[in-house]
Scaffold this motif. Structure first.
Motif, mmCIF file in Angstrom:
data_model
loop_
_atom_site.group_PDB
_atom_site.id
_atom_site.type_symbol
_atom_site.label_atom_id
_atom_site.label_comp_id
_atom_site.label_asym_id
_atom_site.label_seq_id
_atom_site.Cartn_x
_atom_site.Cartn_y
_atom_site.Cartn_z
ATOM 1 N N ASN A 61 0.813 -1.213 0.000
ATOM 2 C CA ASN A 61 0.000 0.000 0.000
ATOM 3 C C ASN A 61 0.850 1.268 0.000
ATOM 4 O O ASN A 61 0.553 2.226 -0.727
ATOM 5 C CB ASN A 61 -0.935 -0.006 1.216
ATOM 6 C CG ASN A 61 -2.221 -0.764 0.948
ATOM 7 O OD1 ASN A 61 -2.818 -0.624 -0.110
ATOM 8 N ND2 ASN A 61 -2.650 -1.562 1.900
ATOM 9 N N LEU A 62 1.889 1.296 0.810
ATOM 10 C CA LEU A 62 2.753 2.479 0.843
ATOM 11 C C LEU A 62 3.366 2.756 -0.521
ATOM 12 O O LEU A 62 3.555 3.915 -0.918
ATOM 13 C CB LEU A 62 3.860 2.278 1.883
ATOM 14 C CG LEU A 62 3.426 2.325 3.353
ATOM 15 C CD1 LEU A 62 4.584 1.918 4.269
ATOM 16 C CD2 LEU A 62 2.914 3.717 3.723
ATOM 17 N N LEU A 63 3.667 1.705 -1.259
ATOM 18 C CA LEU A 63 4.331 1.855 -2.561
ATOM 19 C C LEU A 63 3.408 2.383 -3.661
ATOM 20 O O LEU A 63 3.886 2.726 -4.749
ATOM 21 C CB LEU A 63 4.941 0.518 -2.992
ATOM 22 C CG LEU A 63 6.188 0.108 -2.202
ATOM 23 C CD1 LEU A 63 6.521 -1.361 -2.436
ATOM 24 C CD2 LEU A 63 7.373 0.991 -2.585
ATOM 25 N N VAL A 64 2.094 2.439 -3.388
ATOM 26 C CA VAL A 64 1.180 3.035 -4.371
ATOM 27 C C VAL A 64 0.461 4.246 -3.775
ATOM 28 O O VAL A 64 -0.562 4.685 -4.301
ATOM 29 C CB VAL A 64 0.156 2.001 -4.906
ATOM 30 C CG1 VAL A 64 0.858 0.937 -5.723
ATOM 31 C CG2 VAL A 64 -0.656 1.373 -3.778
ATOM 32 N N ASP A 87 -6.249 2.083 -16.449
ATOM 33 C CA ASP A 87 -4.844 2.315 -16.090
ATOM 34 C C ASP A 87 -4.680 2.248 -14.573
ATOM 35 O O ASP A 87 -5.460 2.840 -13.833
ATOM 36 C CB ASP A 87 -4.384 3.681 -16.584
ATOM 37 C CG ASP A 87 -4.302 3.760 -18.111
ATOM 38 O OD1 ASP A 87 -4.439 2.710 -18.769
ATOM 39 O OD2 ASP A 87 -4.114 4.875 -18.633
ATOM 40 N N LEU A 88 -3.641 1.538 -14.118
ATOM 41 C CA LEU A 88 -3.444 1.338 -12.690
ATOM 42 C C LEU A 88 -1.990 1.539 -12.296
ATOM 43 O O LEU A 88 -1.082 1.213 -13.059
ATOM 44 C CB LEU A 88 -3.850 -0.079 -12.275
ATOM 45 C CG LEU A 88 -5.330 -0.449 -12.247
ATOM 46 C CD1 LEU A 88 -5.490 -1.919 -11.902
ATOM 47 C CD2 LEU A 88 -6.094 0.414 -11.255
ATOM 48 N N LEU A 89 -1.798 2.058 -11.105
ATOM 49 C CA LEU A 89 -0.498 2.013 -10.446
ATOM 50 C C LEU A 89 -0.609 0.933 -9.386
ATOM 51 O O LEU A 89 -1.459 1.014 -8.488
ATOM 52 C CB LEU A 89 -0.151 3.354 -9.797
ATOM 53 C CG LEU A 89 1.258 3.436 -9.189
ATOM 54 C CD1 LEU A 89 2.308 3.499 -10.293
ATOM 55 C CD2 LEU A 89 1.387 4.651 -8.274
ATOM 56 N N ILE A 90 0.216 -0.115 -9.502
ATOM 57 C CA ILE A 90 0.124 -1.244 -8.579
ATOM 58 C C ILE A 90 1.490 -1.534 -7.964
ATOM 59 O O ILE A 90 2.519 -1.005 -8.397
ATOM 60 C CB ILE A 90 -0.395 -2.520 -9.277
ATOM 61 C CG1 ILE A 90 0.653 -3.043 -10.284
ATOM 62 C CG2 ILE A 90 -1.725 -2.277 -9.967
ATOM 63 C CD1 ILE A 90 0.370 -4.448 -10.780
ATOM 64 N N SER A 91 1.488 -2.393 -6.976
ATOM 65 C CA SER A 91 2.733 -2.952 -6.457
ATOM 66 C C SER A 91 2.438 -4.369 -5.994
ATOM 67 O O SER A 91 1.304 -4.693 -5.619
ATOM 68 C CB SER A 91 3.296 -2.124 -5.295
ATOM 69 O OG SER A 91 2.442 -2.188 -4.179
ATOM 70 N N VAL A 92 3.459 -5.211 -6.022
ATOM 71 C CA VAL A 92 3.342 -6.597 -5.571
ATOM 72 C C VAL A 92 4.443 -6.841 -4.546
ATOM 73 O O VAL A 92 5.618 -6.613 -4.824
ATOM 74 C CB VAL A 92 3.477 -7.590 -6.741
ATOM 75 C CG1 VAL A 92 3.365 -9.032 -6.228
ATOM 76 C CG2 VAL A 92 2.412 -7.319 -7.798
ATOM 77 N N ALA A 364 8.396 7.257 5.147
ATOM 78 C CA ALA A 364 8.863 8.618 4.887
ATOM 79 C C ALA A 364 9.790 8.648 3.665
ATOM 80 O O ALA A 364 9.721 9.578 2.839
ATOM 81 C CB ALA A 364 9.580 9.177 6.104
ATOM 82 N N ALA A 365 10.635 7.627 3.532
ATOM 83 C CA ALA A 365 11.536 7.570 2.392
ATOM 84 C C ALA A 365 10.761 7.410 1.090
ATOM 85 O O ALA A 365 11.107 8.017 0.068
ATOM 86 C CB ALA A 365 12.523 6.412 2.579
ATOM 87 N N ILE A 366 9.701 6.592 1.119
ATOM 88 C CA ILE A 366 8.885 6.385 -0.074
ATOM 89 C C ILE A 366 8.187 7.690 -0.469
ATOM 90 O O ILE A 366 8.189 8.073 -1.642
ATOM 91 C CB ILE A 366 7.850 5.263 0.168
ATOM 92 C CG1 ILE A 366 8.555 3.915 0.247
ATOM 93 C CG2 ILE A 366 6.801 5.236 -0.954
ATOM 94 C CD1 ILE A 366 7.664 2.771 0.708
#
Length: 371
Positions: A61-64, A87-92, A364-366
């Motif tokens: 979740n943090l990555l999107v 169109d999606l921004l995702i992360s796995v 915070a870094a993300i």
């Protein structure tokens, strides 16, 4: 039925499908919608549930650009095939289940822009057991008792209270019921979309049409996983009935290597190894239990309670797994081996505080990463 009625039904169906963010082509072995669970109802007999690997879901979740507790997909052992309808921004994050986008490897632990029309495919678990898919804006299924998590046994939450099935349409991204992506996510989606289009335009002729997907050049290093070359190590504290077991059983518990039984699931992880003998034969009154408790039924084979565990139980508890190591349990699949390492309550709490601090720093870094 009149022609007008037929046209109306067709229009409603078409409208619903147009709001789909992801369409399930193949569901995989067990794919469900999970968030961090429905807290506050155990006294009423309702399990908290939620993601087995809370760390992996939070990171995804943090990555999107989502809140950590937003709902995502939990993919177990054999993954699904999903068509992207917007169109999606995702992360796995989590286990490696050979994720691909139209046959190209999907990089994990980072934001990935996936255009409409692409197909996400997952294979079998190469390492770990459960992967988590987050989409910017989350998944727009209704909340039940404050959570979107699926409890399949209670037919509660998620999509109709069950595992995903072929043909299901999942609202996410800009789809109906899902939240709008954050400004941070929208900026990354736009930048990665341009990057994908440029990469697709440079594809050599004759190589086939390449959809303009792209992944961020940076990633979030997973910090919750580890072990040794002989298996997974779970730190555990003595349970409330630890003293009721023989000295030999208590020593064996922290010495033995146990195998994960095939019968393990989201309720509990059953272990295969030397049976543990309990000296006391007195029956226990049924009492409250929580995920992480290691119960020992009459047969002597330990069971580690997991996310969907019952709220009460009467089996003696020889130990309790430290919260910080529950992600390791979530990623243990049948046949894997684990062993227990003793830890004090104070040390377990210190480790948990350190993990939470690490996540705050990483969050915070993300957020500081700008396209």
């Amino acid at each position: 039925m009149t022609d007008r009625s037929i046209i109306g039904i067709t229009a409603i169906k078409s409208e619903a499908e147009s709001f789909s963010g992801l369409k399930v082509l193949k569901p995989g072995l067990s794919t469900t919608i999970q968030d961090l669970g429905r807290e506050g109802y155990r006294s009423s007999g309702i399990a908290a549930g939620g993601a087995m690997d809370r760390y992996a879901l939070r990171m995804a979740n943090l990555l999107v650009g989502n809140e950590e507790g937003e709902a995502g997909l939990e993919v177990t052992l054999v993954g699904p095939e999903l068509r992207v309808d917007t169109d999606l921004l995702i992360s796995v994050c989590g286990a490696y289940l050979e994720p691909t986008i139209d046959g190209e490897e999907l990089p994990m632990w980072r934001p990935v822009f996936v255009p409409r029309g692409a197909v996400l495919r997952f294979g079998r678990a190469v390492s770990g057991c459960r992967a988590y898919v987050a989409a910017a804006g989350g998944f727009g299924v209704p909340r039940e008792l404050g959570s979107r998590s699926t409890d399949a046994r209670a037919a509660l939450g998620g999509l109709a209270g069950r595992r995903l099935a072929a043909g299901d349409a999942l609202p996410c991204g800009a789809a109906q019921g899902a939240a709008a992506p954050s400004r941070w996510a929208a900026a990354w989606a736009a930048a990665l979309s341009r990057q994908g289009e440029a990469s697709a335009a440079k594809a050599p002729e004759g190589a086939g049409r390449r959809l303009p997907w792209a992944a961020a050049p940076w990633f979030a290093p997973p910090g919750a996983y580890g072990g040794d070359e002989d298996g997974i190590v779970l730190r555990a504290m003595p349970g409330s009935e630890h003293g009721q077991f023989s000295e030999a059983a208590r020593e064996a518990f922290f010495r033995e290597r146990y195998a994960i039984a095939p019968a393990s699931d989201r309720m509990g992880c059953r272990l295969i190894g030397t049976p543990l003998a309990r000296e006391s034969r007195a029956e226990l009154l049924s009492h409250g239990v929580t995920p992480g408790a290691v119960q020992v039924p009459p047969g002597g084979g330990p069971i580690i309670l997991a996310a969907d565990c019952q709220t009460t139980g009467g089996y003696p508890k020889i130990a309790h797994v430290a919260t910080v190591d529950m992600p390791l349990l979530a990623q243990a699949k049948p046949g894997d081996t684990i062993r227990f390492q003793p830890v004090t309550l104070d040390e377990a709490q210190r480790l948990d505080r350190q993990r939470e601090q690490d996540i705050r720093y990483l969050a915070a870094a993300i957020r500081s990463r700008q396209p």
